[in-house]
Design a protein around this motif. Structure first.
Motif, PDB file in Angstrom:
ATOM      1  N   PHE A  37       0.843  -1.189   0.000  1.00  0.00           N
ATOM      2  CA  PHE A  37       0.000   0.000   0.000  1.00  0.00           C
ATOM      3  C   PHE A  37       0.883   1.244   0.000  1.00  0.00           C
ATOM      4  O   PHE A  37       1.867   1.318   0.733  1.00  0.00           O
ATOM      5  CB  PHE A  37      -0.885   0.038   1.253  1.00  0.00           C
ATOM      6  CG  PHE A  37      -1.961  -1.010   1.286  1.00  0.00           C
ATOM      7  CD1 PHE A  37      -3.231  -0.719   0.828  1.00  0.00           C
ATOM      8  CD2 PHE A  37      -1.696  -2.279   1.755  1.00  0.00           C
ATOM      9  CE1 PHE A  37      -4.232  -1.677   0.857  1.00  0.00           C
ATOM     10  CE2 PHE A  37      -2.684  -3.243   1.794  1.00  0.00           C
ATOM     11  CZ  PHE A  37      -3.962  -2.944   1.343  1.00  0.00           C
ATOM     12  N   HIS A  38       0.508   2.207  -0.829  1.00  0.00           N
ATOM     13  CA  HIS A  38       1.203   3.492  -0.843  1.00  0.00           C
ATOM     14  C   HIS A  38       0.220   4.563  -1.267  1.00  0.00           C
ATOM     15  O   HIS A  38      -0.380   4.487  -2.341  1.00  0.00           O
ATOM     16  CB  HIS A  38       2.395   3.456  -1.805  1.00  0.00           C
ATOM     17  CG  HIS A  38       3.194   4.724  -1.839  1.00  0.00           C
ATOM     18  ND1 HIS A  38       3.747   5.299  -0.720  1.00  0.00           N
ATOM     19  CD2 HIS A  38       3.510   5.551  -2.871  1.00  0.00           C
ATOM     20  CE1 HIS A  38       4.383   6.408  -1.052  1.00  0.00           C
ATOM     21  NE2 HIS A  38       4.249   6.585  -2.356  1.00  0.00           N
ATOM     22  N   ARG A  39       0.017   5.546  -0.384  1.00  0.00           N
ATOM     23  CA  ARG A  39      -0.882   6.675  -0.649  1.00  0.00           C
ATOM     24  C   ARG A  39      -2.289   6.211  -1.027  1.00  0.00           C
ATOM     25  O   ARG A  39      -2.944   6.812  -1.891  1.00  0.00           O
ATOM     26  CB  ARG A  39      -0.293   7.588  -1.722  1.00  0.00           C
ATOM     27  CG  ARG A  39       0.998   8.250  -1.244  1.00  0.00           C
ATOM     28  CD  ARG A  39       1.617   9.174  -2.259  1.00  0.00           C
ATOM     29  NE  ARG A  39       2.781   9.827  -1.663  1.00  0.00           N
ATOM     30  CZ  ARG A  39       3.646  10.582  -2.353  1.00  0.00           C
ATOM     31  NH1 ARG A  39       3.481  10.780  -3.650  1.00  0.00           N
ATOM     32  NH2 ARG A  39       4.674  11.136  -1.741  1.00  0.00           N
ATOM     33  N   GLY A  40      -2.726   5.129  -0.389  1.00  0.00           N
ATOM     34  CA  GLY A  40      -4.069   4.611  -0.642  1.00  0.00           C
ATOM     35  C   GLY A  40      -4.173   3.753  -1.883  1.00  0.00           C
ATOM     36  O   GLY A  40      -5.247   3.215  -2.175  1.00  0.00           O
ATOM     37  N   ASN A  41      -3.086   3.613  -2.626  1.00  0.00           N
ATOM     38  CA  ASN A  41      -3.043   2.729  -3.788  1.00  0.00           C
ATOM     39  C   ASN A  41      -2.556   1.351  -3.354  1.00  0.00           C
ATOM     40  O   ASN A  41      -1.709   1.227  -2.464  1.00  0.00           O
ATOM     41  CB  ASN A  41      -2.092   3.293  -4.853  1.00  0.00           C
ATOM     42  CG  ASN A  41      -2.488   4.683  -5.308  1.00  0.00           C
ATOM     43  OD1 ASN A  41      -3.529   4.872  -5.931  1.00  0.00           O
ATOM     44  ND2 ASN A  41      -1.659   5.681  -4.991  1.00  0.00           N
ATOM     45  N   MET A  42      -3.072   0.302  -4.015  1.00  0.00           N
ATOM     46  CA  MET A  42      -2.757  -1.062  -3.638  1.00  0.00           C
ATOM     47  C   MET A  42      -2.078  -1.769  -4.815  1.00  0.00           C
ATOM     48  O   MET A  42      -2.531  -1.661  -5.962  1.00  0.00           O
ATOM     49  CB  MET A  42      -4.050  -1.805  -3.262  1.00  0.00           C
ATOM     50  CG  MET A  42      -3.854  -3.141  -2.592  1.00  0.00           C
ATOM     51  SD  MET A  42      -5.427  -4.050  -2.369  1.00  0.00           S
ATOM     52  CE  MET A  42      -6.515  -2.775  -1.732  1.00  0.00           C
ATOM     53  N   PHE A  43      -1.001  -2.486  -4.500  1.00  0.00           N
ATOM     54  CA  PHE A  43      -0.244  -3.204  -5.525  1.00  0.00           C
ATOM     55  C   PHE A  43       0.028  -4.635  -5.079  1.00  0.00           C
ATOM     56  O   PHE A  43       0.220  -4.911  -3.890  1.00  0.00           O
ATOM     57  CB  PHE A  43       1.099  -2.511  -5.796  1.00  0.00           C
ATOM     58  CG  PHE A  43       0.975  -1.125  -6.344  1.00  0.00           C
ATOM     59  CD1 PHE A  43       0.983  -0.906  -7.717  1.00  0.00           C
ATOM     60  CD2 PHE A  43       0.843  -0.034  -5.493  1.00  0.00           C
ATOM     61  CE1 PHE A  43       0.863   0.380  -8.232  1.00  0.00           C
ATOM     62  CE2 PHE A  43       0.724   1.254  -5.997  1.00  0.00           C
ATOM     63  CZ  PHE A  43       0.736   1.466  -7.363  1.00  0.00           C
ATOM     64  N   ARG A  44       0.068  -5.502  -6.056  1.00  0.00           N
ATOM     65  CA  ARG A  44       0.550  -6.866  -5.838  1.00  0.00           C
ATOM     66  C   ARG A  44       2.033  -6.874  -6.210  1.00  0.00           C
ATOM     67  O   ARG A  44       2.424  -6.418  -7.280  1.00  0.00           O
ATOM     68  CB  ARG A  44      -0.218  -7.831  -6.734  1.00  0.00           C
ATOM     69  CG  ARG A  44       0.365  -9.238  -6.772  1.00  0.00           C
ATOM     70  CD  ARG A  44      -0.194 -10.066  -7.914  1.00  0.00           C
ATOM     71  NE  ARG A  44       0.550 -11.312  -8.012  1.00  0.00           N
ATOM     72  CZ  ARG A  44       0.004 -12.519  -7.928  1.00  0.00           C
ATOM     73  NH1 ARG A  44      -1.300 -12.642  -7.775  1.00  0.00           N
ATOM     74  NH2 ARG A  44       0.743 -13.599  -8.023  1.00  0.00           N
ATOM     75  N   LEU A  45       2.879  -7.404  -5.299  1.00  0.00           N
ATOM     76  CA  LEU A  45       4.315  -7.495  -5.566  1.00  0.00           C
ATOM     77  C   LEU A  45       4.766  -8.927  -5.326  1.00  0.00           C
ATOM     78  O   LEU A  45       4.565  -9.485  -4.244  1.00  0.00           O
ATOM     79  CB  LEU A  45       5.092  -6.558  -4.626  1.00  0.00           C
ATOM     80  CG  LEU A  45       6.627  -6.663  -4.700  1.00  0.00           C
ATOM     81  CD1 LEU A  45       7.156  -6.134  -6.036  1.00  0.00           C
ATOM     82  CD2 LEU A  45       7.277  -5.919  -3.526  1.00  0.00           C
ATOM     83  N   ASP A  46       5.379  -9.523  -6.343  1.00  0.00           N
ATOM     84  CA  ASP A  46       5.937 -10.859  -6.164  1.00  0.00           C
ATOM     85  C   ASP A  46       7.169 -10.773  -5.264  1.00  0.00           C
ATOM     86  O   ASP A  46       8.041  -9.920  -5.461  1.00  0.00           O
ATOM     87  CB  ASP A  46       6.328 -11.466  -7.511  1.00  0.00           C
ATOM     88  CG  ASP A  46       5.118 -11.968  -8.300  1.00  0.00           C
ATOM     89  OD1 ASP A  46       4.005 -11.962  -7.738  1.00  0.00           O
ATOM     90  OD2 ASP A  46       5.295 -12.355  -9.471  1.00  0.00           O
ATOM     91  N   VAL A  47       7.239 -11.659  -4.295  1.00  0.00           N
ATOM     92  CA  VAL A  47       8.402 -11.716  -3.403  1.00  0.00           C
ATOM     93  C   VAL A  47       9.136 -13.047  -3.536  1.00  0.00           C
ATOM     94  O   VAL A  47      10.211 -13.236  -2.971  1.00  0.00           O
ATOM     95  CB  VAL A  47       7.995 -11.473  -1.934  1.00  0.00           C
ATOM     96  CG1 VAL A  47       7.506 -10.038  -1.751  1.00  0.00           C
ATOM     97  CG2 VAL A  47       6.937 -12.469  -1.474  1.00  0.00           C
TER      98      VAL A  47
END
Length: 612
Positions: free
Chosen positions: A187-197
């Motif tokens: 989450f960043h500034r209310g935006n949501m992302f999927r990140l492969d780890v």
């Protein structure tokens, strides 16, 4: 997967079962526990209903027999197996601030992205060790503790329901074995992302690769999310309301896939714009920060501020503080998350997680955001820190450290609010199969005599010391009873829940008057709700109050220091600030009182109420 006695879950099936008290034992303890809080008339009324509750042909006998039968069933690990889901998943208020808890980590001086990448890498490393059952079982005083809660660290999500919530988690019939998800939510500034780890072959990305991915996400999410689009706000709602909102989300194409991404993610990483002004601001933001930059239903959310300070927000239904402490101590003990099995693979794949929202859903999200902001603003908090007092100082005075601070809380509360009130302390019971916590009630007749003596002008120091030591000894004895499963509240509460679930089947249809008595209602209406989290890796532990008059007391009691986070509804904030002042005075006063007498050689009881 490794094998042998040092594997993570090696002891689970051989741990002793938590004992089921008899009905007579729990009723006798209940009367003992509630008596110091009641007037003579209230106690007499409670005693009469306890006697009726215990009659040989009464409904309590049928309820207890049903619980005994359940405890003896194949596949049941504890008589509390059904209690815990009802206790946690049955609550209908919001869990954000009300149930989730937080830890503020020690600062490392790293930048935001460097800290975040290291934390993610370390957490993923922990997950891979857990998948192979290479996390060693925790052994305390020679006894192994249950590691079952580790199964709920990754890819676990609470799902709202109209009547009771459910949990979506690995290691379950629906999802056998460890999670095979390879992504987290960022989450960043209310935006949501999927990140492969984890790469396609299951290899973890290195901290450097993760940092590159996080920089790319922060660039992609540089513009704050438009009002009414940060769906995480919905997780701050009361549970039935959130369940209705979730159903509304699912009526729009594509949102099922977005929820699948959210609910299967290993954990959340929340990147904040904020630089906290101080530790109090950091704790407040960890506990009830911008709901649009959270998904409060995820089991674990790592939160990193703009200056690199960091902490964790935990959903409580499957995880207690002791498990999270072990997890945090492990991941913070890794040098910046540098795992030798994580060679560079290049920037990991990421993409936004987007929901289709019509006008009604946007209005719902915005209303949830506004309501939670107001709820957070209606909560007051403060911190109290002692750099010159810790567990070692209490031991030098011949007293159990936890007993010392709990008695200081009682004295401060009496002086701040003019009364001794019901006080809850969480006691860990992980030495039992599927053990979690027991509810300890701190106020005893000895506590009442102690606080009375401290403010009695006619009491000399010797009288006050004797009263303190008697109360401390009783505290240690009761805590040991709780650790041994000899406590009444959860037993009687589960009988009440059985009546609600199965009353007609068991022929229990009349109201159970015990649960309307002053003893039951007064004992469980907390003025103080307390829990401890001792770890050198954390600065503060925090949670919200449990009622309109309650002060939540989350404390980190270490050998050389003592940090406390206090929380209460803002209308009674003045009393909390007074309590904080009186607590500072009480610690100094008790140290001075006890220093005047030599320590007892056998009074070093180590009975601490660990995080619940």
């Amino acid at each position: 997967m490794t094998s042998g006695q040092n594997t993570t879950f090696a002891y689970e099936d051989s741990l002793p079962r938590i004992p089921l008290p008899t009905l007579e034992e729990s009723c006798a303890r209940f009367l003992e526990w509630c008596a110091p809080l009641l007037t003579p008339d209230q106690l007499a009324a409670t005693e009469a209903e306890v006697a009726a509750f215990l009659r040989p042909d009464g409904p309590a006998r049928r309820l207890h027999a049903a619980l005994q039968e359940y405890d003896a069933q194949e596949g049941v690990h504890s008589w509390l197996d059904t209690f815990w889901p009802y206790r946690y998943l049955g609550r209908r208020d919001r869990i954000a601030l009300n149930a989730n808890f937080i830890f503020l980590f020690q600062d490392t001086g790293q930048s935001q992205v460097e800290r975040a990448a290291g934390l993610v890498a370390s957490a993923v490393g922990y997950k891979l060790l857990l998948d192979d059952e290479r996390i060693p079982p925790v052994v305390q005083r020679g006894r192994p503790l249950s590691m079952e809660q580790n199964k709920f660290l990754f890819s676990t999500t609470r799902i709202p329901g109209p009547v009771q919530d459910t949990v979506r988690a690995p290691y379950s019939e629906e999802w056998p074995g460890p999670s095979r998800a390879r992504h987290i939510l960022v989450f960043h500034r209310g935006n949501m992302f999927r990140l492969d780890v984890l790469g396609p072959d299951g290899r973890p990305y290195s901290p450097g690769d993760l940092a590159a991915g996080l920089h790319a996400i922060m660039k992609a999410g540089a513009a704050p999310a438009a009002p009414g689009t940060s769906v995480g706000h919905l997780t701050t709602k009361a549970r039935a309301e959130w369940a209705a909102s979730r159903e509304a989300l699912l009526t729009h194409p594509g949102n099922a896939d977005a929820l699948e991404t959210v609910e299967t993610a290993l954990f959340c990483l929340c990147l904040e714009d904020l630089v906290p002004a101080d530790d109090l601001a950091a704790c407040d933001h960890l506990l009830h920060g911008d709901g649009g930059n959270r998904w409060f239903d995820k089991a674990v959310s790592l939160i990193v501020f703009a200056d690199g300070q960091a902490g964790i927000n935990v959903e409580h239904c499957g995880l207690d503080g002791t498990t999270i402490l072990s997890f945090v101590d492990t991941i913070l003990g890794s040098p910046a998350g540098e795992h030798p099995e994580a060679p560079a693979q290049g920037e990991p794949d990421f993409r936004p997680v987007e929901f289709a929202l019509d006008d009604a859903l946007r209005a719902d999200v915005q209303a949830a955001a506004d309501a939670f902001a107001a709820y957070g603003a209606a909560t007051a908090a403060t911190t109290v820190s002692f750099e010159d007092f810790g567990a070692n100082h209490a031991k030098e005075l011949g007293v159990s450290p936890d007993a010392f601070v709990q008695l200081a809380y009682q004295l401060a509360h009496r002086r701040a609010k003019g009364l001794v009130g019901a006080t809850y302390e969480s006691i860990a019971t992980r030495q039992y199969r599927r053990g979690r916590t027991e509810a300890m009630r701190v106020v005893t007749p000895e506590v009442v005599r102690f606080v009375t003596a401290m403010d009695d002008p006619a009491a000399d120091p010797a009288t006050r010391r004797a009263a303190f030591l008697a109360a401390a000894a009783k505290h240690v004895a009761r805590a040991k009873e709780c650790q041994a499963g000899q406590a009444p509240e959860q037993h009687l509460w589960e009988l009440q829940l059985i009546a609600q679930r199965r009353g007609a089947e068991l022929g229990v249809t009349e109201p159970l008057a015990l649960y309307e008595t002053p003893g039951w209602t007064v004992m469980r209406d907390d003025y103080l709700s307390t829990s401890s989290a001792p770890s050198t890796n954390i600065r503060y532990f925090g949670f919200g109050a449990t009622s309109e008059k309650c002060i939540g007391i989350a404390y980190v009691l270490l050998p050389q220091r003592f940090n406390i986070y206090l929380s209460t509804p803002r209308p009674v904030a003045d009393a909390m600030f007074t309590f904080a002042d009186r607590l500072r005075e009480a610690i100094g006063e008790l140290r001075q009182l006890l220093a005047a007498t030599p320590p007892e050689p056998d009074a070093h009881g180590e009975m601490a109420g660990r995080a619940g």
